[in-house]
Scaffold this active site. Structure first.
Site, PDB file in Angstrom:
ATOM      1  N   GLY A  69       0.900  -1.175   0.085  1.00 40.45           N
ATOM      2  CA  GLY A  69       0.009   0.047  -0.041  1.00 40.45           C
ATOM      3  C   GLY A  69       0.877   1.192  -0.183  1.00 40.45           C
ATOM      4  O   GLY A  69       2.029   1.068   0.305  1.00 40.45           O
ATOM      5  N   GLN A  74       2.928   9.773   1.225  1.00 41.53           N
ATOM      6  CA  GLN A  74       4.304   9.099   0.948  1.00 41.53           C
ATOM      7  C   GLN A  74       5.028   9.356  -0.222  1.00 41.53           C
ATOM      8  O   GLN A  74       6.186   8.985  -0.421  1.00 41.53           O
ATOM      9  CB  GLN A  74       3.971   7.601   1.187  1.00 41.53           C
ATOM     10  CG  GLN A  74       3.847   7.236   2.630  1.00 41.53           C
ATOM     11  CD  GLN A  74       3.608   5.465   2.560  1.00 41.53           C
ATOM     12  OE1 GLN A  74       2.426   5.375   2.298  1.00 41.53           O
ATOM     13  NE2 GLN A  74       4.624   4.912   3.128  1.00 41.53           N
ATOM     14  N   CYS A 119       6.915  -0.317   6.643  1.00 42.95           N
ATOM     15  CA  CYS A 119       6.596   0.938   6.142  1.00 42.95           C
ATOM     16  C   CYS A 119       7.315   1.374   5.008  1.00 42.95           C
ATOM     17  O   CYS A 119       8.592   1.321   5.403  1.00 42.95           O
ATOM     18  CB  CYS A 119       6.128   2.121   7.117  1.00 42.95           C
ATOM     19  SG  CYS A 119       5.678   3.616   6.402  1.00 42.95           S
ATOM     20  N   LEU A 120       6.816   1.622   3.918  1.00 42.64           N
ATOM     21  CA  LEU A 120       7.836   2.012   2.713  1.00 42.64           C
ATOM     22  C   LEU A 120       8.744   3.378   3.291  1.00 42.64           C
ATOM     23  O   LEU A 120       9.755   3.653   2.825  1.00 42.64           O
ATOM     24  CB  LEU A 120       7.111   2.386   1.649  1.00 42.64           C
ATOM     25  CG  LEU A 120       6.422   1.059   0.824  1.00 42.64           C
ATOM     26  CD1 LEU A 120       5.855   1.399  -0.455  1.00 42.64           C
ATOM     27  CD2 LEU A 120       7.358  -0.055   0.821  1.00 42.64           C
ATOM     28  N   HIS A 161      -3.332   0.584   8.497  1.00 44.55           N
ATOM     29  CA  HIS A 161      -1.890   1.344   8.271  1.00 44.55           C
ATOM     30  C   HIS A 161      -2.034   2.469   7.228  1.00 44.55           C
ATOM     31  O   HIS A 161      -1.511   3.579   7.507  1.00 44.55           O
ATOM     32  CB  HIS A 161      -1.048   0.281   7.742  1.00 44.55           C
ATOM     33  CG  HIS A 161       0.589   0.842   7.592  1.00 44.55           C
ATOM     34  ND1 HIS A 161       1.528   0.458   8.302  1.00 44.55           N
ATOM     35  CD2 HIS A 161       0.913   1.826   6.591  1.00 44.55           C
ATOM     36  CE1 HIS A 161       2.571   1.028   7.808  1.00 44.55           C
ATOM     37  NE2 HIS A 161       2.484   1.926   6.838  1.00 44.55           N
ATOM     38  N   GLU A 162      -2.683   2.301   6.136  1.00 43.23           N
ATOM     39  CA  GLU A 162      -2.740   3.286   5.194  1.00 43.23           C
ATOM     40  C   GLU A 162      -3.569   4.598   5.527  1.00 43.23           C
ATOM     41  O   GLU A 162      -3.476   5.721   5.306  1.00 43.23           O
ATOM     42  CB  GLU A 162      -2.998   2.826   3.809  1.00 43.23           C
ATOM     43  CG  GLU A 162      -2.160   1.873   3.204  1.00 43.23           C
ATOM     44  CD  GLU A 162      -0.647   2.181   2.970  1.00 43.23           C
ATOM     45  OE1 GLU A 162      -0.345   3.445   3.074  1.00 43.23           O
ATOM     46  OE2 GLU A 162       0.192   1.492   3.082  1.00 43.23           O
ATOM     47  N   HIS A 165      -1.762   7.035   7.688  1.00 44.84           N
ATOM     48  CA  HIS A 165      -0.999   7.744   6.908  1.00 44.84           C
ATOM     49  C   HIS A 165      -1.634   8.906   6.484  1.00 44.84           C
ATOM     50  O   HIS A 165      -1.412  10.148   6.747  1.00 44.84           O
ATOM     51  CB  HIS A 165      -0.491   7.322   5.612  1.00 44.84           C
ATOM     52  CG  HIS A 165       0.840   6.385   5.751  1.00 44.84           C
ATOM     53  ND1 HIS A 165       2.094   6.999   6.297  1.00 44.84           N
ATOM     54  CD2 HIS A 165       1.029   5.174   5.551  1.00 44.84           C
ATOM     55  CE1 HIS A 165       2.850   6.182   6.367  1.00 44.84           C
ATOM     56  NE2 HIS A 165       2.459   4.789   5.816  1.00 44.84           N
TER      57      HIS A 165
END
Length: 208
Positions: A69, A74, A119-120, A161-162, A165
């Site tokens: 995701g 991000q 996480c990216l 999670h997303e 963000h």
């Protein structure tokens, strides 16, 4: 038999990469500490070609980074939006995007799963974090139509999670100080390795 769900609805077949990625360009992924990641994002109010192009770029960037995701902040864009291509614990694949997501809570019958999460924007780190095993997110699609997506297991973790963000939180914010320090140490140790993999993946995708 595992199935594929696009925007929450089952489809008969689907390619390895979402078609959006073929139209998109790779963007730089922001990292922990950058201001855009640590404040609530703005609601999307304009639905049109600019939003569609952003979604295309986000899909391509997510695939290059080998993520499940990716939220708009991000890639440095202060908007409530994320894309995903994520399996659930039954092997089903879920692909789509959600604009102005709202995580509905509580859902009856949920339990917490204390499993690894990364996480990216924290490249190379992986920490155990409890998340509910079910999640329901409501929002809009790129055309402004109402959208509802429900997930279980790993996909529920992805949705939570997303959505975090878009509200200005990263998963490190849910860890203890000691755990956060450990995650940042992992990032320091593995960051260059992660970026090397992303570079190789970008070359692979350019041939697709």
């Amino acid at each position: 038999m595992p199935r594929v769900f696009v925007q929450g609805a089952p489809v008969a077949e689907f390619p390895r990469y979402a078609p959006e990625a073929g139209r998109g360009a790779v963007r730089r992924i922001t990292e922990v500490g950058e201001a855009v990641l640590h404040k609530p994002c703005r609601d999307v109010t304009e639905f049109g070609p600019d939003l569609a192009a952003l979604i295309d770029d986000m899909f391509r960037t997510m695939y290059v980074a080998e993520g499940a995701g990716l939220a708009a902040n991000q890639v440095g864009v202060d908007l409530r939006l994320f894309v995903y291509d994520c399996p659930d614990d039954d092997g089903n694949r879920h692909v789509g995007h959600i604009v102005n997501p709202v995580l509905e809570s509580p859902l009856s019958g949920r339990r917490l799963l204390d499993e690894g999460e990364g996480c990216l924007s924290v490249p190379g780190a992986m920490m155990a974090l409890p998340r509910p095993d079910r999640a329901l997110v409501r929002g809009r699609d790129r055309d402004g139509n109402p959208l509802e997506v429900e997930g279980t297991g790993y996909f529920a973790r992805c949705l939570a999670h997303e959505t975090d963000h878009t509200n200005g939180y990263i998963y490190l914010d849910r860890l203890t100080k000691r755990e956060k320090k450990d995650a940042l140490r992992q990032m320091g140790d593995r960051r260059e390795e992660v970026y090397a993999r992303r570079s190789a993946k970008e070359g692979e995708l350019s041939r697709v």
